[in-house]
Design a protein around this motif. Structure first.
Motif, mmCIF file in Angstrom:
data_model
loop_
_atom_site.group_PDB
_atom_site.id
_atom_site.type_symbol
_atom_site.label_atom_id
_atom_site.label_comp_id
_atom_site.label_asym_id
_atom_site.label_seq_id
_atom_site.Cartn_x
_atom_site.Cartn_y
_atom_site.Cartn_z
ATOM 1 N N UNK A 177 9.784 10.056 20.591
ATOM 2 C CA UNK A 177 9.165 9.535 21.497
ATOM 3 C C UNK A 177 8.962 7.459 20.601
ATOM 4 N N UNK A 178 8.488 6.030 21.227
ATOM 5 C CA UNK A 178 9.346 5.632 20.444
ATOM 6 C C UNK A 178 8.684 4.269 20.768
ATOM 7 N N UNK A 179 7.828 4.077 20.414
ATOM 8 C CA UNK A 179 6.896 2.877 20.594
ATOM 9 C C UNK A 179 6.845 1.567 20.278
ATOM 10 N N UNK A 180 7.240 0.737 21.241
ATOM 11 C CA UNK A 180 7.247 -1.471 20.712
ATOM 12 C C UNK A 180 5.624 -2.229 20.896
ATOM 13 N N UNK A 181 5.424 -2.613 20.354
ATOM 14 C CA UNK A 181 3.803 -2.849 20.899
ATOM 15 C C UNK A 181 4.040 -4.483 20.524
ATOM 16 N N UNK A 182 3.811 -5.507 21.317
ATOM 17 C CA UNK A 182 2.949 -7.131 20.940
ATOM 18 C C UNK A 182 1.864 -7.132 20.871
ATOM 19 N N UNK A 183 1.396 -7.935 19.474
ATOM 20 C CA UNK A 183 -0.089 -8.095 19.109
ATOM 21 C C UNK A 183 -0.482 -9.318 18.717
ATOM 22 N N UNK A 184 -1.621 -9.533 18.968
ATOM 23 C CA UNK A 184 -2.552 -10.863 18.559
ATOM 24 C C UNK A 184 -2.816 -10.348 17.606
ATOM 25 N N UNK A 185 -2.671 -11.127 16.005
ATOM 26 C CA UNK A 185 -2.979 -10.969 14.454
ATOM 27 C C UNK A 185 -3.645 -11.844 14.232
ATOM 28 N N UNK A 186 -4.993 -11.786 13.128
ATOM 29 C CA UNK A 186 -6.163 -11.587 12.437
ATOM 30 C C UNK A 186 -7.175 -11.576 11.523
ATOM 31 N N UNK A 187 -6.586 -12.064 10.252
ATOM 32 C CA UNK A 187 -7.080 -11.320 8.814
ATOM 33 C C UNK A 187 -7.197 -12.536 7.768
ATOM 34 N N UNK A 188 -7.651 -11.871 6.960
ATOM 35 C CA UNK A 188 -8.380 -13.191 5.834
ATOM 36 C C UNK A 188 -8.096 -11.686 4.532
ATOM 37 N N UNK A 189 -8.065 -13.093 3.215
ATOM 38 C CA UNK A 189 -7.722 -12.673 2.446
ATOM 39 C C UNK A 189 -7.154 -13.439 1.579
ATOM 40 N N UNK A 190 -7.029 -13.447 0.442
ATOM 41 C CA UNK A 190 -6.943 -14.101 -0.961
ATOM 42 C C UNK A 190 -5.812 -13.890 -1.956
ATOM 43 N N UNK A 191 -5.345 -14.715 -2.965
ATOM 44 C CA UNK A 191 -3.861 -15.497 -3.481
ATOM 45 C C UNK A 191 -4.801 -15.778 -4.536
ATOM 46 N N UNK A 192 -4.114 -15.367 -6.476
ATOM 47 C CA UNK A 192 -4.907 -15.750 -7.130
ATOM 48 C C UNK A 192 -3.375 -15.880 -7.642
ATOM 49 N N UNK A 193 -3.482 -17.111 -8.584
ATOM 50 C CA UNK A 193 -1.790 -17.400 -9.715
ATOM 51 C C UNK A 193 -2.940 -17.098 -10.881
ATOM 52 N N UNK A 194 -1.606 -16.643 -12.036
ATOM 53 C CA UNK A 194 -2.019 -16.524 -13.525
ATOM 54 C C UNK A 194 -1.334 -17.435 -13.776
ATOM 55 N N UNK A 195 -0.224 -18.108 -12.792
ATOM 56 C CA UNK A 195 0.471 -19.578 -14.043
ATOM 57 C C UNK A 195 0.799 -20.752 -12.649
ATOM 58 N N UNK A 196 1.469 -21.917 -12.743
ATOM 59 C CA UNK A 196 1.431 -22.199 -11.632
ATOM 60 C C UNK A 196 2.395 -21.976 -10.654
ATOM 61 N N UNK A 197 3.269 -20.362 -10.856
ATOM 62 C CA UNK A 197 4.175 -20.168 -10.016
ATOM 63 C C UNK A 197 4.149 -18.251 -9.593
ATOM 64 N N UNK A 198 3.006 -18.032 -10.467
ATOM 65 C CA UNK A 198 2.889 -16.580 -10.314
ATOM 66 C C UNK A 198 2.308 -16.142 -10.372
ATOM 67 N N UNK A 199 1.797 -15.342 -9.206
ATOM 68 C CA UNK A 199 0.355 -14.640 -8.589
ATOM 69 C C UNK A 199 0.396 -12.906 -7.592
ATOM 70 N N UNK A 200 -0.958 -13.409 -7.569
ATOM 71 C CA UNK A 200 -1.209 -11.434 -6.410
ATOM 72 C C UNK A 200 -1.631 -11.933 -4.934
ATOM 73 N N UNK A 201 -1.393 -11.251 -4.648
ATOM 74 C CA UNK A 201 -2.691 -11.879 -3.603
ATOM 75 C C UNK A 201 -2.907 -10.470 -2.495
#
Length: 176
Positions: free
Chosen positions: A125-149
């Motif tokens: 069986x296969x199910x495709x679902x539409x969803x309303x999404x919401x969330x929180x998070x953070x980014x930390x950058x080591x320098x001006x271009x590179x970071x983690x999320x």
């Protein structure tokens, strides 16, 4: 007349900080990482890619797509079943709160689609679902271009079942 000119000049000074915060062209970033999906007893995993356009210091738009890489075996009413995350895609509006030059927190809300496949006792069986999404998070950058999320997002599916899926992600982020 002189008082009107002085008042106009004084009022225009209040607009200087607002103009300084405007971003003239979108600042682009991309991220790639792993997302764990907690889907009603099935623990699935996906590789996720995102493209983000920061339109203002406190607002961005984001698109994401994931491809399933970790399946799970579950037992339903004594029958073993294999559950697979096929793909998902979503678009978000993102509110950003800069905490320091290297750390920013965000909240996001959007709409997405998810495809999950299951097989039990030779029946697929296969199910495709539409969803309303919401969330929180953070980014930390080591320098001006590179970071983690790191982020958490809930997907509230709009079908009659009203099921929910929680996702937890960790990604590498690159600013362009």
């Amino acid at each position: 007349m002189r008082n009107i000119l002085l008042a106009t000049a004084a009022i225009s000074l209040f607009a200087v900080p607002a103009m300084a915060q405007k971003i003239s062209t979108p600042q682009w970033s991309g991220s790639a990482g792993y997302t764990a999906l907690d889907a009603d007893g099935a623990d699935l995993g996906a590789i996720t890619g995102r493209a983000t356009a920061r339109l203002h210091p406190n607002f961005a738009v984001e698109g994401e797509a994931s491809i399933g890489v970790r399946d799970d075996n579950v037992t339903v009413a004594g029958v073993n079943a294999k559950v697979e995350h096929d793909y998902d895609a979503a678009a978000y509006a993102v509110g950003i709160l800069p905490v320091s030059p290297n750390l920013e927190l965000f909240g996001r809300v959007g709409y997405g689609t998810t495809s999950i496949k299951a097989e039990a006792a030779g029946v697929r069986a296969e199910a495709d679902g539409e969803s309303v999404n919401y969330g929180v998070g953070g980014n930390y950058f080591f320098d001006a271009q590179n970071g983690v999320r790191a982020d958490w997002t809930r997907r509230d599916f709009t079908d009659d079942n009203g099921s929910e899926v929680d996702t937890y992600g960790v990604s590498y982020v690159r600013r362009f």
